[in-house]
Write an enzyme that holds these catalytic residues in place. Structure first.
Site, mmCIF file in Angstrom:
data_model
loop_
_atom_site.group_PDB
_atom_site.id
_atom_site.type_symbol
_atom_site.label_atom_id
_atom_site.label_comp_id
_atom_site.label_asym_id
_atom_site.label_seq_id
_atom_site.Cartn_x
_atom_site.Cartn_y
_atom_site.Cartn_z
ATOM 1 C CG ASP A 66 -0.295 -0.514 2.486
ATOM 2 O OD1 ASP A 66 0.923 -0.294 2.670
ATOM 3 O OD2 ASP A 66 -0.992 -1.145 3.299
ATOM 4 C CG HIS A 137 -6.385 -2.909 9.300
ATOM 5 N ND1 HIS A 137 -6.440 -2.269 10.516
ATOM 6 C CD2 HIS A 137 -5.116 -2.714 8.835
ATOM 7 C CE1 HIS A 137 -5.265 -1.712 10.769
ATOM 8 N NE2 HIS A 137 -4.446 -1.979 9.773
#
Length: 259
Positions: A66, A137
């Protein structure tokens, strides 16, 4: 899903063993790299082996999970900067062999599509390293994320921004509101997933990951549907597992190839 409960100090060596086995078998293997504190022992162990000459990543390739949107290249909190400092600069992995989503792109949707195409063109990720958040997450796939999601723009929760403000000198307003992240569907295409978690703060998330129902409320639970996941945790992170003794037993008596 293989659950390994062991000392935190040993986790890095076990995953380094997996990486060494991969590149011995496939010298140009593809690694998936995660930032954060969870993988640091892995990177330390791999760096020691490279420095000792017992492991080489010179032909390997890697993809990061990410990136923040809008941070300039080289920003100290940018994930490409962080992974370079924590890992790439310490091993013989060529810098140009590492690719991440481009958070500086004018067309973010096109950047996400290009990143997905680059992973496909590389033949996919052979070994993906993951951490897990206290809310379950993985990457920046916050609770509520689609279980089939691909690389895309995500809006960071205020809690995530507050948690990450420490990397921006405590200035919450400097923390970007958006990021690009591999989706859960993208992560699930890796051939081997290694998730690392330590500390009591991760115990609830680990419990849901390993023993809970698959749910978008706990995004990491999608890994229950993956054919090869290794979950490496310390005793504190394992403290809420109902079947902890069974996991210890199965690991102690695991089947070895050729037996």
């Amino acid at each position: 899903m293989e659950v390994i409960i062991t000392e935190e100090e040993r986790i890095g060596e076990l995953v380094a063993d997996d990486i060494a086995a991969l590149v011995a078998r496939v010298p140009d293997g593809v690694l998936g790299l995660a930032t954060g504190s969870s993988p640091l022992r892995i990177y330390d162990s791999v760096a020691r082996r490279v420095d000792a000459g017992t492991l080489s990543l010179a032909r390997a390739r890697a993809f990061t999970l990410d990136e923040y949107v809008g941070l300039p290249a080289g920003h100290p909190a940018g994930y490409r900067t962080v992974i370079d400092a924590d890992f790439v600069s310490r091993v013989d992995l060529p810098a140009d062999a590492v690719q991440g989503p481009d958070g500086t792109a004018a067309d973010l949707a096109a950047a996400c599509a290009a990143y997905e195409a680059a992973i496909r063109d590389a033949g996919g990720v052979d070994l993906q390293i993951l951490g897990i958040g206290t809310d379950g997450h993985i990457a920046f796939n916050e609770p509520g994320s689609s279980l089939s999601s691909r690389t895309r723009v995500k809006t960071l929760t205020e809690q995530t921004r507050r948690d990450n403000a420490r990397f921006f000198d405590g200035d919450l307003e400097s923390v970007p509101r958006h990021c690009l992240t591999q989706g859960l569907g993208t992560i699930m295409e890796a051939r081997h997933i290694v998730l690392v978690a330590t500390g009591a703060g991760k115990a609830q998330a680990v419990h849901h990951l390993v023993e809970g129902a698959v749910s978008a409320l706990w995004p990491a639970t999608i890994l229950q549907h993956h054919p090869r996941v290794s979950v490496l945790i310390d005793e504190a992170a394992a403290s809420r597992l109902q079947l902890a003794d069974y996991y210890r037993y199965t690991y102690a008596h695991r089947h070895q190839v050729g037996q």
